[in-house]
Design a protein around this motif. Structure first.
Motif, short mmCIF file in Angstrom:
data_model
loop_
_atom_site.label_atom_id
_atom_site.label_comp_id
_atom_site.label_asym_id
_atom_site.label_seq_id
_atom_site.Cartn_x
_atom_site.Cartn_y
_atom_site.Cartn_z
N UNK A 171 0.88 -1.18 0.00
CA UNK A 171 0.00 0.00 0.00
C UNK A 171 0.91 1.22 0.00
N UNK A 172 1.03 1.85 -1.16
CA UNK A 172 1.96 2.96 -1.33
C UNK A 172 1.21 4.29 -1.27
N UNK A 173 1.81 5.25 -0.58
CA UNK A 173 1.33 6.62 -0.64
C UNK A 173 1.73 7.23 -1.98
N UNK A 174 0.94 8.19 -2.45
CA UNK A 174 1.25 8.86 -3.71
C UNK A 174 2.68 9.39 -3.68
N UNK A 175 3.42 9.09 -4.75
CA UNK A 175 4.79 9.55 -4.86
C UNK A 175 5.83 8.58 -4.36
N UNK A 193 -2.91 -4.79 -9.81
CA UNK A 193 -3.14 -3.51 -9.15
C UNK A 193 -4.56 -3.45 -8.62
N UNK A 194 -4.69 -3.39 -7.31
CA UNK A 194 -6.02 -3.40 -6.69
C UNK A 194 -6.73 -2.06 -6.84
N UNK A 195 -6.03 -0.99 -6.55
CA UNK A 195 -6.63 0.33 -6.75
C UNK A 195 -5.57 1.41 -6.76
N UNK A 196 -5.91 2.51 -7.44
CA UNK A 196 -4.97 3.60 -7.58
C UNK A 196 -4.21 3.50 -8.89
N UNK A 197 -3.22 4.34 -9.04
CA UNK A 197 -2.42 4.36 -10.26
C UNK A 197 -0.95 4.18 -9.90
N UNK A 198 -0.31 3.21 -10.56
CA UNK A 198 1.11 2.98 -10.36
C UNK A 198 1.80 2.92 -11.72
N UNK A 199 3.12 3.12 -11.70
CA UNK A 199 3.92 2.84 -12.89
C UNK A 199 4.96 1.80 -12.51
N UNK A 200 5.11 0.80 -13.38
CA UNK A 200 6.05 -0.29 -13.17
C UNK A 200 7.04 -0.25 -14.34
N UNK A 221 8.67 0.17 -8.81
CA UNK A 221 7.25 0.51 -8.81
C UNK A 221 7.08 1.87 -8.14
N UNK A 222 6.35 2.76 -8.81
CA UNK A 222 6.09 4.09 -8.25
C UNK A 222 4.58 4.32 -8.20
N UNK A 223 4.12 4.83 -7.07
CA UNK A 223 2.70 5.18 -6.91
C UNK A 223 2.47 6.59 -7.43
N UNK A 224 1.61 6.70 -8.45
CA UNK A 224 1.25 8.00 -8.99
C UNK A 224 0.09 8.62 -8.20
#
Length: 238
Positions: A171-175, A193-200, A221-224
């Motif tokens: 569970x990543x915080x944005x950024x 990806x369960x929810x939110x936006x990430x870049x891999x 992996x980065x959480x957008x």
């Protein structure tokens, strides 16, 4: 060079039985796609929604590692090993079907749906003695890190299965950005990806997208946005 296979959320198989609405990442039951039979040892990834009070009647399995991860609501489990349990959001359940088991799963609540992931992993040995296990996780242990929930080692964190596979929740915080390093050479990694936006590795994923990566030993992996996702590292079976 790493190989990537991307499965957009809306490209999954869609089976709506009224009491059950299931989205299939890989071929399952009435959904068949010759290009989507499995990702290595990861054979089934079903995203299930079960109506209030409804469920799966008693049915058999053998020679498969079966993992259930509730996302919302309460799922009641009964099996031929005399296990009776309720699994809830925050729990992980595993069954080694081995020589054969029967079980049932029902939404324990009469006033709300239950949502869970049903995952099958091809085992590395056949006809083992059937077994059942479940654990309750601490969600705080996956904030901005990878929380191990499954491994091949009974003495390691999480539950274990008969396969050289490791699963993690995050569970990543944005950024926030982190790098996952593979546990075993030659394995692949499937990210759901369960929810939110990430870049891999620069590839964008939104809710319920899946991405398989092989021929590498680490991914960044980065959480957008605020995001939650599941990592499934598995051997790349032919």
């Amino acid at each position: 060079m790493a190989n990537f296979v991307f499965h957009a959320a809306d490209s999954r198989g869609d089976a709506n039985h009224g009491w059950l609405h299931s989205r299939h990442t890989f071929s399952f039951a009435g959904y068949f796609d010759a290009e989507r039979m499995h990702f290595g040892a990861l054979r089934v990834l079903n995203d299930d929604v079960v109506a209030a009070g409804m469920g799966f009647g008693k049915h058999p399995h053998d020679n498969m590692e079966i993992i259930s991860i509730p996302l919302e609501g309460d799922l009641e489990h009964k099996d031929s090993m005399n296990n009776v349990a309720v699994i809830r959001h925050g729990d992980v359940q595993v069954m080694s079907a081995g020589t054969g088991i029967t079980h049932s799963e029902y939404n324990k609540n009469s006033d709300r749906t239950v949502k869970f992931l049903q995952i099958w992993v091809i085992p590395n040995k056949g006809n083992v003695e059937p077994r059942y296990d479940q654990i309750t996780l601490n969600p705080a242990d996956r904030v901005n890190t990878f929380q191990q929930i499954i491994s091949p080692n009974p003495d390691d964190a999480g539950v274990w299965i008969h396969q050289d596979a490791w699963f993690h929740l995050a569970k990543f915080d944005a950024g926030h950005e982190d790098t996952y390093t593979f546990k075993r050479e030659g394995n692949g990694l499937y990210i759901f990806n369960l929810k939110g936006k990430i870049t891999v590795e620069g590839k964008e994923m939104v809710d319920r997208d899946g991405l398989g990566i092989s021929d590498t030993n680490a991914v960044t992996i980065k959480a957008e946005s605020d995001a939650e996702f599941l990592l499934m590292e598995v051997p790349m079976l032919k």
